[in-house]
Write an enzyme that holds these catalytic residues in place. Sequence first.
Site, short mmCIF file in Angstrom:
data_model
loop_
_atom_site.label_atom_id
_atom_site.label_comp_id
_atom_site.label_asym_id
_atom_site.label_seq_id
_atom_site.Cartn_x
_atom_site.Cartn_y
_atom_site.Cartn_z
N CYS A 104 0.84 -1.20 0.00
CA CYS A 104 0.00 0.00 0.00
C CYS A 104 0.88 1.25 0.00
CB CYS A 104 -0.93 0.00 1.21
SG CYS A 104 -0.07 0.05 2.79
N CYS A 119 3.60 1.75 2.63
CA CYS A 119 4.87 1.05 2.37
C CYS A 119 5.80 1.95 1.56
CB CYS A 119 4.63 -0.25 1.61
SG CYS A 119 3.60 -1.45 2.46
N CYS A 156 51.58 -16.83 -22.56
CA CYS A 156 52.29 -16.20 -21.46
C CYS A 156 52.05 -14.70 -21.47
CB CYS A 156 53.79 -16.49 -21.55
SG CYS A 156 54.53 -15.82 -23.06
N ASP A 199 6.14 27.30 -33.26
CA ASP A 199 7.23 27.83 -34.08
C ASP A 199 6.87 27.58 -35.54
OD1 ASP A 199 9.94 28.80 -34.60
OD2 ASP A 199 10.33 26.74 -35.22
N ASP A 223 11.33 22.70 -32.37
CA ASP A 223 12.12 21.55 -32.78
C ASP A 223 12.92 20.94 -31.63
OD1 ASP A 223 14.33 23.17 -32.38
OD2 ASP A 223 14.74 23.49 -34.49
#
Length: 866
Positions: free
Chosen positions: A49, A52, A132, A549, A747
């Site tokens: 709930c 919590c 190695c 715009d 934009d």
Amino acid sequence: MATETKEKSFAPIQLGVRPPLDGSAVATTPTIAAPGSYKLTLGVTGMTCASCVRHIERGLGKLPGVSQVGVNLATEQAEVSYDPAQVNATQMVSAVTGIGYGATVLHEEQPQEDEAETAPQQIEMAIGGMTCASCVRHVERALLKSAGVETASVNLATERATVTYNPLTASPDDLARAVEGAGYTATPLSAEGERGDQTNVQEVALEREQHKLRNDLIIAAILTVPVAFISMFLMGVNIPFFSQNVDYILLALTIPVWAYSGWRFHRGAVKNLMHGNANMDVLVSLGTTAAFLYSVYNTFFIPHSGMSSAPVYYDSTAVIVTLILLGRYLESSARHHTADAVKKLAGMQAKTARVLRRSVEQEIPLGEVLPGDTMIVRPGEKVPTDGVVAEGKSAVNEAMITGESLPVDKQPGDKVYGATINQEGVLYIRATAVGRRTLLAQIVRLVEEAQGSKAPLQDLADRVASVFVPIVLGIAALTFIGWLVFSGDVSHALINMVAVLVIACPCAMGLATPTAIMVGVGRGASAGILVKGGRSLEQARNLTTIVLDKTGTLTEGKPKLTDLATYNGFSEADALAYAAAIERNSEHPIARAVMEGATAYAADSGLKAGDFSALPGMGVQAQVDGHAVLLGAPRLMVEQGVDSSAANILAWEQQGKTVILLAVDGKLAAAIAVADTLKSNAAQAVVGLKRIGLKVVMLTGDNQATANTIASQAGIDTAIAEVRPDQKAVEIKRLQDAGEKVAMVGDGINDAPALATADLGVAIGTGTDVAIAASDITLVGGDLSKVAIAIALSRATVRIIKGNLFWAFIYNVIGIPLAVAGLLNPMIAAGAMAFSSVFVVGNSLRLRSAKIANDPQPEPLAAAVA
């Protein structure tokens, strides 16, 4: 010298270039996360709930270095912003588990710089033949000598190499060849780490919990049915043996329901009480346990006399547990549907990719595709990941990302996006972004974050929830004492107390906002509308004015040269040659129109411009072939003392065209008209905005006459003209000061200050990080009609949230007093309580099919969302 005037009308020049989805044609500034903006996503279990949610937020908020915490009951996740110098993920997990809940790290996000396609990539390669430490050095040196490689680290024990490289100058094949040139083998393994599979892990955990909940419900229901039947129809009936032992039979049937099926409530209650917290589990556990233990006491310690005995409430215990489990199961199932849209989005990507490596075509898992790989996509197949077409032409269906059903033509150099569908020819695509860098992944991540956000309306519910359960416990105690004092009947006092405990439901308050946001944001994402979160949704409800715009929003953003007039003896070819020279290095749309016009007229002589300088908002000046050249707005000529009275430009401006003048050595040489046509659906989009009650204003840098013409064509009543880019935010503020609640549509990059100033910023035609950062709502495609849909969807979501909160509060306001007054049976209270949560979630799910403005319900995702 007599003035010569020569006019010529040009047909519009089709550039044939579609603005890219991510706005890459426009230069962007990298965004860098601020220090301390590390984020951690935790999967949280055990919440039931709204109280919590408050407990966990408080627990995490007390940790040093934690700056912000948001816990979402619907998604069962916690988002934490923190300073890693003061706190780490382990401490945060411990903080959550320490107050009685489960916690799992889902995702850790560090501040990252702009994730452009040119950013370094990292891959892991399996190296064969090393024996190695010297082999390690050989492989590292071979890699570091390769062009584009920044770092290389080789591990002998794991036989792996980790390489950071620039995908524009190196490819996985190049790296493999470098290693093989040193005498070893190399196999690319994977791209840079993604968000990971932790989300899938959480899904598996949730499915497991759902399965456990269903099993608990089945067991409880099987045992509760006979308990309810006996209690309702067989109590007091004289049946040999049965009548004398009915209480023991009821006890035997109820024990598994209370102890096993109800264990989740008791466990949660104990954990919360141990840490000084109280949630819904406490209410349910106390109520059922009180009724059960009281019944047990009466069964064993109150003498039986024939068929009569002290009252028992096994039926109340069993029915309460079963009904609440049923409500929780239905609620959980419904909540899973609130995230369907994002699941569909995330599941749209291809599973495999066909790539060319060493000139050999091979099919590999999607996770193994690397930046620089060449992918082969045949007709009917999905594009595996973001990239650029290297070879081939086709049409690609981008509806799953943009919500726009019409396919988009693609040719070499064009961008394509993962999960889109190739419809016609074969495409060879160079991968540029993989994993979490793709546009689809960014969209999914943004939607997930938005779905996990809180709306300001939720603040009231959170404040109430933080004290709700303690208040209910107090009311329940007073109810028991009051009924005991005035009636003297312990059983009557007890049953009324249980009703108070059970009817109270903080769950509905906790789910009211997040479920609506999840569905609303998901519905928007399916149509290419990305909403930042709950706060952005709320901003839309009080809007009065929307500012559009002009260039690129109302218009196509691709002006074309339409008319030319020359003066003072200059020929058309000479005038266009000078104009082309001065505009050659500019990326401005008008400059491109002039260049296209010069090319079409065969007037681009290749003249070079020197001493170039831009005059912001006015035009440009430069030296061309030894001549001083000016090119710009008519007011530039006035400022520079050039006589432009001969230019009759009014007629062009009245046609909605933009006029620029050319002067050479202080003399007027030409007048050039450029037209930027309205988008095909611009007028329809304006009608849609007016239909939802908004005043529409156009904002442009053009002169007033041109602005008025364009506005008239679009059906806009108010046009604010001759506004420089840096003044757009000032105009937005002026409208706000006049009492308007303003939305700005632009934009998302050039208009970022205005978008940020507006009450609601809407970025259109772009999906970049810059656009998302500057706006509250981002439209991935370029369809202006979706602005009305976005605002209408936001308003509808807020209406659902307010409705949910109303019912969540009114339910408790009515139910608790009825229980206190003894007018509510605990079993009815349990059913009502379970119904309240299911009702709130179901009400939110209505958004999936609600008619929103003129929403066309785009395919294919609409089928899953609507």
